[in-house]
Motif scaffolding. Structure first.
Motif, PDB file in Angstrom:
ATOM      1  N   LEU A 102     -16.808  29.216   4.708  1.00 29.93           N
ATOM      2  CA  LEU A 102     -15.579  28.952   5.460  1.00 29.93           C
ATOM      3  C   LEU A 102     -15.849  28.526   6.910  1.00 29.93           C
ATOM      4  N   PRO A 103     -16.672  29.253   7.678  1.00 25.47           N
ATOM      5  CA  PRO A 103     -16.904  28.833   9.063  1.00 25.47           C
ATOM      6  C   PRO A 103     -17.621  27.486   9.185  1.00 25.47           C
ATOM      7  N   LEU A 104     -18.377  27.092   8.175  1.00 19.68           N
ATOM      8  CA  LEU A 104     -19.040  25.786   8.193  1.00 19.68           C
ATOM      9  C   LEU A 104     -18.083  24.665   7.820  1.00 19.68           C
ATOM     10  N   ARG A 105     -17.264  24.897   6.826  1.00 20.26           N
ATOM     11  CA  ARG A 105     -16.372  23.857   6.315  1.00 20.26           C
ATOM     12  C   ARG A 105     -15.090  23.711   7.136  1.00 20.26           C
ATOM     13  N   MET A 106     -14.569  24.836   7.606  1.00 21.72           N
ATOM     14  CA  MET A 106     -13.298  24.811   8.340  1.00 21.72           C
ATOM     15  C   MET A 106     -13.382  25.747   9.547  1.00 21.72           C
TER      16      MET A 106
END
Length: 169
Positions: A102-106
């Motif tokens: 999640l923190p990488l993608r969004m």
């Protein structure tokens, strides 16, 4: 065989490492626990050798643990009875969800909903990979207890902007 898991997956690795393997089954040789969630195991009594954390400690499986700051999984029963090398790295400025994609993608959404710490997601991803590589390269050495710890500290030294506490017996 290297088994790795995040959160409940980390607890699953602990349970599998300490489980009773079937004859001729492939045994877990290394464990990598990413912010493991051990609450489902319940408390570990002082004499409870069958508790998953104690069983994993007795299984002679070298273990790397990477934790977010403040996650709070109590791995003391495993560490205090460990029969194999272990090293833990606790990364300040991270949250439990920083171990997911999640923190990488969004990153903006993750930060807005409180599911991302202050550490740059790509930097944290690289740090985790470095710790895992260093652990896997040193866990088989005759001096693995010290080698795993030294290798983890060497990786952490490359990330001076990220505060990491390396714990080792």
């Amino acid at each position: 065989l290297v088994a790795m898991g995040h959160s409940f997956g980390g607890a699953t690795v602990v349970a599998a490492a300490g489980g009773r393997p079937k004859p001729n089954a492939t045994r877990i040789k290394r464990a990598v626990l990413l912010d493991p969630w051990t609450a489902p195991f319940g408390p570990c009594g002082a004499d409870d050798a069958t508790h998953p954390l104690r069983a994993a400690a007795a299984a002679k499986v070298p273990t790397l643990v990477v934790n977010s700051h403040g996650w709070g999984a109590d791995l003391t029963p495993m560490y205090s009875h460990a029969t194999a090398p272990w090293v833990e790295a606790e990364v300040e400025g991270t949250k439990h969800q920083d171990f997911s994609d999640l923190p990488l993608r969004m990153p903006t959404v993750a930060a807005k909903i409180g599911m991302k710490g202050s550490v740059d997601a790509a930097r944290f991803f690289d740090l985790k990979l470095g710790l895992i590589d260093a652990f896997l390269e040193t866990a088989d050495r005759a001096d693995a207890d010290e080698a795993c710890s030294s290798a983890a500290r060497a990786v952490v030294a490359q990330y001076a902007d990220v505060r990491v506490a390396v714990k080792h017996p």
